[in-house]
Design a protein around this motif. Structure first.
Motif, PDB file in Angstrom:
ATOM      1  N   ILE A   1       0.836  -1.298  -0.022  1.00  0.00           N
ATOM      2  CA  ILE A   1       0.148   0.025  -0.050  1.00  0.00           C
ATOM      3  C   ILE A   1       0.777   1.201  -0.098  1.00  0.00           C
ATOM      4  CG2 ILE A   1      -0.452   0.261   2.357  1.00  0.00           C
ATOM      5  CD1 ILE A   1      -3.474   0.730   1.596  1.00  0.00           C
ATOM      6  N   GLU A   2       2.013   1.210   0.638  1.00  0.00           N
ATOM      7  CA  GLU A   2       2.960   2.442   0.498  1.00  0.00           C
ATOM      8  C   GLU A   2       3.469   2.769  -0.708  1.00  0.00           C
ATOM      9  OE1 GLU A   2       6.114   1.163   3.096  1.00  0.00           O
ATOM     10  OE2 GLU A   2       5.151   1.924   5.000  1.00  0.00           O
ATOM     11  N   GLU A   3       3.502   1.931  -1.535  1.00  0.00           N
ATOM     12  CA  GLU A   3       4.017   1.789  -3.008  1.00  0.00           C
ATOM     13  C   GLU A   3       2.814   2.162  -4.102  1.00  0.00           C
ATOM     14  OE1 GLU A   3       6.166  -1.502  -3.792  1.00  0.00           O
ATOM     15  OE2 GLU A   3       7.614  -1.312  -2.078  1.00  0.00           O
ATOM     16  N   MET A   4       1.599   2.402  -3.733  1.00  0.00           N
ATOM     17  CA  MET A   4       0.509   2.359  -4.557  1.00  0.00           C
ATOM     18  C   MET A   4       0.437   3.589  -5.412  1.00  0.00           C
ATOM     19  SD  MET A   4      -2.949   0.631  -3.370  1.00  0.00           S
ATOM     20  CE  MET A   4      -2.835  -1.298  -2.851  1.00  0.00           C
ATOM     21  N   GLY A   5       0.839   4.715  -4.560  1.00  0.00           N
ATOM     22  CA  GLY A   5       0.633   5.981  -5.186  1.00  0.00           C
ATOM     23  C   GLY A   5      -0.625   6.729  -5.140  1.00  0.00           C
ATOM     24  N   ASP A   6      -1.056   7.718  -6.217  1.00  0.00           N
ATOM     25  CA  ASP A   6      -2.211   8.507  -6.233  1.00  0.00           C
ATOM     26  C   ASP A   6      -3.405   7.665  -6.587  1.00  0.00           C
ATOM     27  OD1 ASP A   6      -0.943  10.777  -4.910  1.00  0.00           O
ATOM     28  OD2 ASP A   6      -0.459  11.492  -6.786  1.00  0.00           O
ATOM     29  N   LEU A   7      -4.607   7.896  -6.404  1.00  0.00           N
ATOM     30  CA  LEU A   7      -5.782   7.237  -6.580  1.00  0.00           C
ATOM     31  C   LEU A   7      -6.968   7.898  -6.866  1.00  0.00           C
ATOM     32  CD1 LEU A   7      -7.713   6.174  -4.256  1.00  0.00           C
ATOM     33  CD2 LEU A   7      -5.827   4.657  -3.821  1.00  0.00           C
ATOM     34  N   ARG A   8      -7.930   7.661  -7.900  1.00  0.00           N
ATOM     35  CA  ARG A   8      -9.149   8.446  -7.788  1.00  0.00           C
ATOM     36  C   ARG A   8     -10.299   7.560  -8.359  1.00  0.00           C
ATOM     37  NH1 ARG A   8      -9.661  13.251 -10.923  1.00  0.00           N
ATOM     38  NH2 ARG A   8      -7.231  13.290 -11.089  1.00  0.00           N
ATOM     39  N   ARG A   9     -11.578   7.534  -7.692  1.00  0.00           N
ATOM     40  CA  ARG A   9     -12.615   6.662  -8.101  1.00  0.00           C
ATOM     41  C   ARG A   9     -13.080   7.117  -9.462  1.00  0.00           C
ATOM     42  NH1 ARG A   9     -16.026   8.316  -3.028  1.00  0.00           N
ATOM     43  NH2 ARG A   9     -14.915  10.117  -2.931  1.00  0.00           N
ATOM     44  N   GLY A  10     -13.689   6.298 -10.103  1.00  0.00           N
ATOM     45  CA  GLY A  10     -14.531   6.451 -11.358  1.00  0.00           C
ATOM     46  C   GLY A  10     -13.941   5.636 -12.493  1.00  0.00           C
ATOM     47  N   SER A  11     -14.264   5.810 -13.704  1.00  0.00           N
ATOM     48  CA  SER A  11     -13.986   5.167 -14.867  1.00  0.00           C
ATOM     49  C   SER A  11     -13.860   6.067 -15.859  1.00  0.00           C
ATOM     50  CB  SER A  11     -15.278   4.112 -15.188  1.00  0.00           C
ATOM     51  OG  SER A  11     -16.231   4.665 -15.256  1.00  0.00           O
ATOM     52  N   ILE A  12     -13.225   5.460 -17.166  1.00  0.00           N
ATOM     53  CA  ILE A  12     -13.143   6.526 -18.427  1.00  0.00           C
ATOM     54  C   ILE A  12     -13.784   6.005 -19.324  1.00  0.00           C
ATOM     55  CG2 ILE A  12     -11.392   7.215 -20.184  1.00  0.00           C
ATOM     56  CD1 ILE A  12      -9.481   7.171 -17.799  1.00  0.00           C
ATOM     57  N   SER A  13     -14.764   6.521 -19.980  1.00  0.00           N
ATOM     58  CA  SER A  13     -15.585   6.133 -21.144  1.00  0.00           C
ATOM     59  C   SER A  13     -15.092   6.671 -22.460  1.00  0.00           C
ATOM     60  CB  SER A  13     -16.952   6.101 -20.818  1.00  0.00           C
ATOM     61  OG  SER A  13     -17.129   7.493 -20.591  1.00  0.00           O
ATOM     62  N   VAL A  14     -15.254   6.070 -23.651  1.00  0.00           N
ATOM     63  CA  VAL A  14     -15.000   6.612 -24.715  1.00  0.00           C
ATOM     64  C   VAL A  14     -16.477   6.947 -25.459  1.00  0.00           C
ATOM     65  CG1 VAL A  14     -13.827   6.343 -27.122  1.00  0.00           C
ATOM     66  CG2 VAL A  14     -12.847   5.536 -25.140  1.00  0.00           C
ATOM     67  N   THR A  15     -16.591   8.241 -26.017  1.00  0.00           N
ATOM     68  CA  THR A  15     -17.850   8.521 -26.677  1.00  0.00           C
ATOM     69  C   THR A  15     -17.777   9.369 -28.122  1.00  0.00           C
ATOM     70  OG1 THR A  15     -18.006  10.519 -25.554  1.00  0.00           O
ATOM     71  CG2 THR A  15     -19.025   8.921 -24.518  1.00  0.00           C
ATOM     72  N   PHE A  16     -18.779   9.131 -29.049  1.00  0.00           N
ATOM     73  CA  PHE A  16     -18.526   9.746 -30.216  1.00  0.00           C
ATOM     74  C   PHE A  16     -20.125  10.553 -30.278  1.00  0.00           C
ATOM     75  CE2 PHE A  16     -15.945   6.214 -30.754  1.00  0.00           C
ATOM     76  CZ  PHE A  16     -14.984   6.800 -31.581  1.00  0.00           C
ATOM     77  N   ARG A  17     -19.901  12.074 -30.536  1.00  0.00           N
ATOM     78  CA  ARG A  17     -21.332  12.615 -30.534  1.00  0.00           C
ATOM     79  C   ARG A  17     -21.398  13.367 -31.763  1.00  0.00           C
ATOM     80  NH1 ARG A  17     -19.994  15.448 -24.584  1.00  0.00           N
ATOM     81  NH2 ARG A  17     -20.148  13.471 -23.290  1.00  0.00           N
ATOM     82  N   LYS A  18     -22.543  13.528 -31.994  1.00  0.00           N
ATOM     83  CA  LYS A  18     -23.057  14.336 -33.143  1.00  0.00           C
ATOM     84  C   LYS A  18     -23.363  15.584 -32.891  1.00  0.00           C
ATOM     85  CE  LYS A  18     -24.852  10.339 -35.352  1.00  0.00           C
ATOM     86  NZ  LYS A  18     -24.453   9.865 -36.849  1.00  0.00           N
ATOM     87  N   CYS A  19     -22.963  16.729 -33.464  1.00  0.00           N
ATOM     88  CA  CYS A  19     -22.873  17.989 -33.262  1.00  0.00           C
ATOM     89  C   CYS A  19     -24.441  18.764 -33.189  1.00  0.00           C
ATOM     90  CB  CYS A  19     -21.791  18.877 -34.050  1.00  0.00           C
ATOM     91  SG  CYS A  19     -22.236  18.997 -35.720  1.00  0.00           S
ATOM     92  N   GLY A  20     -25.371  18.013 -34.189  1.00  0.00           N
ATOM     93  CA  GLY A  20     -26.361  18.746 -34.413  1.00  0.00           C
ATOM     94  C   GLY A  20     -26.602  19.630 -35.839  1.00  0.00           C
ATOM     95  N   ASN A  21     -25.291  19.937 -36.153  1.00  0.00           N
ATOM     96  CA  ASN A  21     -25.479  20.600 -37.727  1.00  0.00           C
ATOM     97  C   ASN A  21     -25.702  19.775 -38.761  1.00  0.00           C
ATOM     98  OD1 ASN A  21     -24.707  22.271 -39.727  1.00  0.00           O
ATOM     99  ND2 ASN A  21     -22.677  22.932 -38.932  1.00  0.00           N
TER     100      ASN A  21
END
Length: 117
Positions: A19-39
């Protein structure tokens, strides 16, 4: 039985070093999205087009409140990806920590009380 107890206590010490060697951490997840701009004239409006992207989004929920942030490709995304990975490792570490401690509790002898009467 004493040997097994010593093994579990050694494993507990090893876990503390991890545990001393783990380093910084943060909760959550990363997702990849593609979006339509509406134009209507944009390429993303054509049938079958995935949309603009990829866009990377970090998200989490803390005490019932959702948080999200777009990530820039490169150093920022790799930093957050590493922190999220460390959080997953920490969660696994916690499960193992509890399991080792439960084994120690089961193996540790019960002290007998002497009858004073």
């Amino acid at each position: 039985m004493e040997n097994k107890l010593q093994e579990q206590e050694a494993r507990k010490r090893d876990l503390l070093k991890e545990i001393e060697e783990m380093g910084d951490l943060r909760r959550g997840s990363i997702s990849v999205t593609f979006r339509k701009c509406g134009n209507k004239n944009c390429i993303c409006a054509t049938k079958g087009h995935r949309g603009h992207g990829p866009q990377y989004l970090w998200s989490t929920t803390i005490k019932g409140k959702s948080y999200a942030r777009n990530l820039k490709l490169g150093v920022e995304m790799e930093k957050v990806r590493k922190e999220v990975g460390v959080c997953r490792d920490f969660t696994k570490w916690c499960r193992e920590w509890v399991a080792v401690n439960e084994k120690i509790c089961d193996l540790r002898p019960v002290l007998e009380l002497e009858d004073e009467a």
